[in-house]
Write a protein that holds these residues in place. Structure first.
Motif, mmCIF file in Angstrom:
data_model
loop_
_atom_site.group_PDB
_atom_site.id
_atom_site.type_symbol
_atom_site.label_atom_id
_atom_site.label_comp_id
_atom_site.label_asym_id
_atom_site.label_seq_id
_atom_site.Cartn_x
_atom_site.Cartn_y
_atom_site.Cartn_z
ATOM 1 N N ALA A 169 0.833 -1.210 0.000
ATOM 2 C CA ALA A 169 0.000 0.000 0.000
ATOM 3 C C ALA A 169 0.862 1.251 0.000
ATOM 4 O O ALA A 169 0.568 2.232 -0.705
ATOM 5 C CB ALA A 169 -0.928 -0.019 1.204
ATOM 6 N N ILE A 170 1.928 1.225 0.776
ATOM 7 C CA ILE A 170 2.827 2.380 0.838
ATOM 8 C C ILE A 170 3.465 2.626 -0.525
ATOM 9 O O ILE A 170 3.521 3.760 -1.020
ATOM 10 C CB ILE A 170 3.906 2.160 1.919
ATOM 11 C CG1 ILE A 170 3.269 2.186 3.313
ATOM 12 C CG2 ILE A 170 5.016 3.207 1.806
ATOM 13 C CD1 ILE A 170 4.182 1.691 4.414
ATOM 14 N N MET A 171 3.933 1.554 -1.157
ATOM 15 C CA MET A 171 4.585 1.702 -2.456
ATOM 16 C C MET A 171 3.588 2.049 -3.561
ATOM 17 O O MET A 171 3.977 2.547 -4.621
ATOM 18 C CB MET A 171 5.369 0.438 -2.803
ATOM 19 C CG MET A 171 6.596 0.254 -1.935
ATOM 20 S SD MET A 171 7.706 -1.014 -2.580
ATOM 21 C CE MET A 171 9.109 -0.814 -1.462
ATOM 22 N N ASP A 172 2.319 1.792 -3.315
ATOM 23 C CA ASP A 172 1.277 2.216 -4.249
ATOM 24 C C ASP A 172 0.876 3.668 -4.027
ATOM 25 O O ASP A 172 0.000 4.195 -4.718
ATOM 26 C CB ASP A 172 0.040 1.317 -4.129
ATOM 27 C CG ASP A 172 0.245 -0.041 -4.788
ATOM 28 O OD1 ASP A 172 1.178 -0.179 -5.598
ATOM 29 O OD2 ASP A 172 -0.523 -0.977 -4.488
ATOM 30 N N GLY A 173 1.512 4.313 -3.049
ATOM 31 C CA GLY A 173 1.297 5.738 -2.845
ATOM 32 C C GLY A 173 0.306 6.104 -1.760
ATOM 33 O O GLY A 173 -0.105 7.267 -1.663
ATOM 34 N N PHE A 174 -0.083 5.133 -0.897
ATOM 35 C CA PHE A 174 -1.075 5.401 0.133
ATOM 36 C C PHE A 174 -0.428 5.499 1.510
ATOM 37 O O PHE A 174 0.640 4.940 1.760
ATOM 38 C CB PHE A 174 -2.135 4.301 0.140
ATOM 39 C CG PHE A 174 -2.801 4.096 -1.195
ATOM 40 C CD1 PHE A 174 -3.346 5.173 -1.890
ATOM 41 C CD2 PHE A 174 -2.870 2.845 -1.777
ATOM 42 C CE1 PHE A 174 -3.944 5.002 -3.128
ATOM 43 C CE2 PHE A 174 -3.477 2.657 -3.014
ATOM 44 C CZ PHE A 174 -4.012 3.736 -3.695
ATOM 45 N N SER A 175 -1.102 6.201 2.409
ATOM 46 C CA SER A 175 -0.676 6.239 3.809
ATOM 47 C C SER A 175 -1.137 4.966 4.501
ATOM 48 O O SER A 175 -2.161 4.381 4.134
ATOM 49 C CB SER A 175 -1.274 7.450 4.527
ATOM 50 O OG SER A 175 -0.862 8.655 3.923
ATOM 51 N N VAL A 176 -0.396 4.518 5.498
ATOM 52 C CA VAL A 176 -0.752 3.329 6.272
ATOM 53 C C VAL A 176 -0.665 3.661 7.750
ATOM 54 O O VAL A 176 0.316 4.265 8.201
ATOM 55 C CB VAL A 176 0.184 2.141 5.932
ATOM 56 C CG1 VAL A 176 -0.078 0.965 6.868
ATOM 57 C CG2 VAL A 176 0.001 1.713 4.486
#
Length: 416
Positions: free
Chosen positions: A244-251
């Motif tokens: 998710a992080i590498m897809d550009g989202f915050s976690v």
């Protein structure tokens, strides 16, 4: 023999089925072969899938292949009464209506099982689970079954681990032509269709919290991003969190995301994903929904207990006012928002999924007694054939390996 809400609704249901038929050429081509070969002649098929137009078309293709069909829904709020009426008018045995009570839902499940099915097509595991628990004497008659969704596969794995599963099951959800497209693109689009048509609120500039980053969660997050939202993902799996992080989202954890989210969508297949401590941190007007199979991901029962006032804000939206004065909006009772508040996945996506279903049902019928494993992946040739047909009907062509390329890939030696 059917039990439906209103037979007079059939004409509208037929229109819906005719519409999706035009956009499901892969299933149509497989249906033509079923009609020619009649692999289900003399067999009873019990089916429990969200009863809307795409499902109805699948049922008609199976019936065309010779099956005696017994059909019910897989969620109290996803049955479309006009579609159910149309199927019943066509001579299929249908037991379902929109808004059924828990007892009515269970009764409908029992009615499609009491006839002694030869093949089961399930979505979420309610047919298989009920058959094993309440009608164990009928299990020996079942050739096998097909499971449509991730939740159902999880239940089947649990049953098999406990040595409780008594007949072979095809894990349709695990086919590439199912989960890569249905779970991701189908869920992604249909969830936001359900949210948008229900709330009529802007998504751009809002913070969307997606709980769970499996294939369905990926689709929901991707479409939220496309609508202009800032996306936050909550996860328990560190690998998926990195994805998710590498897809550009915050976690972040849900207890932190609860303070900032405007929209919340659970897509985990687990229970108690958003609970009372999280509700108390949320903004006034926060919108909550669920895209997992069962209505246990958003703890609506717990929310009801802590609410000081509950009102229907509009169709499919209940408002829960808390002691802190804030009101949270829950869509479709916390049930599958894309079906309970929408029409489900697009027809072109379900074309592939239901082509896999029909092909796997045929595989079971033609391999009766020869399937020894209880849990079975979809044969690769079925997956690939559905993909080939999809490409062809959409007007695309692809390359194929030359003989030299095949030899190269099959050899462990470096070519000279």
């Amino acid at each position: 023999m059917s039990e439906i809400r209103n037979p007079a609704l059939a004409p509208e249901g037929h229109k819906k089925i005719e519409w999706v038929q035009k956009h499901m050429p892969v299933l149509t081509s497989i249906g033509d072969e079923l009609l020619r070969d009649l692999p289900f002649r003399g067999l009873k098929i019990a089916l429990s899938i969200h009863l809307e137009a795409k499902t109805a078309y699948l049922c008609k293709m199976l019936a065309g292949g010779g099956a005696e069909m017994y059909v019910t829904g897989s969620n109290p709020l996803s049955t479309q009464d006009d579609v159910a009426a149309a199927l019943a008018e066509d001579g299929l045995n249908v037991f379902a209506w929109y808004g059924c009570t828990a007892d009515e839902y269970k009764s409908h499940i029992r009615k499609v099982l009491e006839i002694g099915p030869d093949i089961i097509i399930d979505d979420g595991g309610d047919l298989v689970g009920t058959l094993h628990e309440e009608y164990p004497e009928l299990c020996g008659k079942v050739i096998g079954g097909c499971e449509e969704t991730t939740t159902g596969v999880i239940r089947l794995i649990s049953m098999d681990r406990a040595d409780a599963l008594k007949f072979p099951m095809m894990l349709v959800n695990n086919a590439q032509c199912k989960f890569l497209f249905d779970n991701r693109y189908g869920t992604g689009q249909s969830v936001w269709d359900g949210i948008n048509r229900t709330t009529n609120l802007v998504v751009a500039g809002k913070i969307v919290v997606v709980c769970g980053y499996g294939w369905c969660g990926k689709g929901v997050a991707m479409r939220a991003k496309g609508l202009g939202a800032q996306v936050v993902v909550t996860e328990i799996d560190p690998i998926k969190a990195i994805e998710a992080i590498m897809d550009g989202f915050s976690v972040m954890p849900i207890n932190e995301a609860a303070e900032i989210g405007d929209f919340f969508c659970t897509v985990t297949g687990c229970r108690d994903v958003i609970t009372a401590p999280d509700f108390m941190k949320m903004k006034d007007g926060a919108v909550l929904c669920n895209a997992g199979h069962f209505d246990v991901e958003v703890d609506v029962a717990g929310l009801r207990e802590i609410a000081v006032e509950i009102t229907e804000q509009k169709r499919n939206i209940m408002g829960y006012k808390l002691q802190n004065g804030r009101t949270l909006s829950v869509l479709a009772e916390g049930r599958l928002v894309n079906l309970a508040a929408g029409d489900g996945h697009p027809a072109e996506v379900m074309d592939m999924s239901f082509a896999i279903q029909a092909s796997c049902a045929r595989y079971l019928a033609e391999n009766r007694g020869n399937i020894k494993s209880m849990l079975n992946q979809v044969p690769k040739e079925i997956d690939m054939e559905v993909a080939r047909r999809k490409l062809a009907f959409d007007g695309y062509r692809i390359d194929s390996l030359t003989a030299a390329q095949k030899d190269y890939l099959d050899s462990w030696k470096q070519s000279e």
